[in-house]
Design a protein around this motif. Structure first.
Motif: not given
Length: 235
Positions: A170-180, A208-224
């Motif tokens: 994630f840190l090597s590719k911030p702020n862009r879509l990373i596919t599974r 969880a370790k980044l304290h990123d709310d799983p119901n409304n994540p601000k850091v690791i966003k899932t693009i379904y």
């Protein structure tokens, strides 16, 4: 020959298997330490920094799964389970608890050596990588070598080897879509499909370790249906 700095620890109660693993890995150029009981292994682990821990699940003094979880939570070592438990559920549980690979008994010793070498390649930084060992982002400092996260107020979170791998991607590719598929390719090099079964669990634990709310994540966003975006100012 393997890098002579690589230390492999072996936790296996069968003397025959323990000796086979020790002799073969030493022949390949690895340093090894072997243990028959979990208590002895955990006591010695406090002063060791192994690169790979090989752990049997059927131990005389403790369930090996608890040892796997402890190592994954408190050590930067990769974990390879070798076990007679061959059902899919045991494999999934082991991987969800932090193991990086799983081999069932009986096994070919050449396969064990190949899996150990694959884990070491995954631990080694890629030649083209420019990411520093210490990375700051979003009020956190990540030590990617020691697998530690430190917040600006001094709170420390220890990452498992697998969680550290995900964060590195994630840190090597911030702020862009990373596919599974891109994540799997970066993490497995095509050498094992085991990570595919637990990628969501490991991302959830990293959240969880980044304290990123799983119901409304601000850091690791899932693009379904597409993948993930790591929202961060990396510096």
């Amino acid at each position: 020959m393997a890098d002579d700095q690589s230390l492999i620890t072996i936790l296996e109660d069968s003397r025959e298997i323990r000796d086979l693993l020790t002799e073969t890995l030493q022949h390949e150029g690895f340093d090894t330490l072997s243990f028959a009981r979990a208590t002895e292994f955990e006591r010695n682990m406090r002063g060791l920094k192994p690169d790979v821990c090989i752990i049997d699940l059927g131990l005389p003094d403790r369930d090996g799964l608890s040892v796997v979880n402890t190592v994954a939570s408190n050590s930067g070592a990769a974990v390879l389970i070798i076990s007679g438990r061959s059902n899919t559920q045991d494999k999934i549980v082991g991987l969800e608890l932090g193991a990086d690979d799983y081999i069932t008994k009986p096994f070919e010793i050449a396969e064990v050596v190949a899996r150990v070498k694959a884990l070491l390649r995954r631990k080694a930084p890629k030649a083209e990588a420019t990411l520093s060992k210490i990375v700051r982002f979003n009020g956190w400092t990540a030590d990617l070598e020691q697998h530690l996260l430190t917040s600006d107020d001094g709170k420390v979170e220890r990452l498992s080897f697998a969680e550290g791998q995900v964060l590195r991607v994630f840190l090597s590719k911030p702020n862009r879509l990373i596919t599974r598929d891109q994540i799997l390719d970066d993490l497995s090099n095509g050498e094992s499909d085991n990570f595919d079964r637990t990628i969501d669990v490991r991302i959830s634990r990293l959240r969880a370790k980044l304290h990123d709310d799983p119901n409304n994540p601000k850091v690791i966003k899932t693009i379904y249906g597409a993948g993930y975006i790591f929202i961060a100012q990396v510096g």
